[in-house]
Design an enzyme around this catalytic site. Sequence first.
Site: not given
Ligand code: ADP
Length: 203
Positions: A14, A89, A128, A134, A145
């Site tokens: 994404k 989400r 990654r 990360r 996740r």
């Molecule tokens: P990925 O899609 O690989 O899990 P992201 O960078 O989108 O990685 O998100 C990393 C973390 O940030 C998530 O695991 C969560 O803890 C937090 N996060 C990101 N977007 C949201 C959201 N819309 N609602 C709640 N937590 C979020």
Amino acid sequence: MSRLVLLGPPGAGKGTQAKRLAARLAVPAISTGDIFRANVAQGTELGLSAKEYMDAGKYVPDSVTNLMVRDRLAQPDATGGFILDGYPRTTDQVRELDDMLAEAGTSLTAVLELTADTDELVRRLTLRAGTEGRSDDAEGVVRTRQQVYLEQTAPLVEVYSTRGLLHSVDGLGAVEEVTARLEQVLAQAADADAPPAGDAQAG
Ligand code: ADP
């Protein structure tokens, strides 16, 4: 006008695709994960409240996330369109986003889902972990996740599909190929929205 949401499990690509599409469409790519990570790095109050959830692979509470997105979408650069990566989400976040956009007199133009099978996702995230460092890419957290995605975010596919907004694209393959697929479904969606072409008939 492009007001897009990118959906898909962790590791589907994404972030990469959001940035590429944003550059082509001249709109900002808004990644809630990136905003949280920047706040963690800067040690802000927002970062402090998000960090423990992120490190555990859990979602940051909606109360925190929704306010942050509301602020971001109110910035001048987002009034001409945006690509949301990582938001909404949860079904609560879907409702919140609907409200934010309705207040601005707009709505989403399309939702793009990137698909990929679990083995490929775990492979990418493990890779990654070695390159980007990360903290939430450690193996146990990656599994959490994926699980949280299945339980809380996968249902959004149905929600947006029912609204006729969803376009699913295979996230497997070269980065450029996937971008081309996304652009193709966007062009098709725009055609479907356009009024009939009058005398410009095919054939
Ligand atoms: P990925 O899609 O690989 O899990 P992201 O960078 O989108 O990685 O998100 C990393 C973390 O940030 C998530 O695991 C969560 O803890 C937090 N996060 C990101 N977007 C949201 C959201 N819309 N609602 C709640 N937590 C979020």
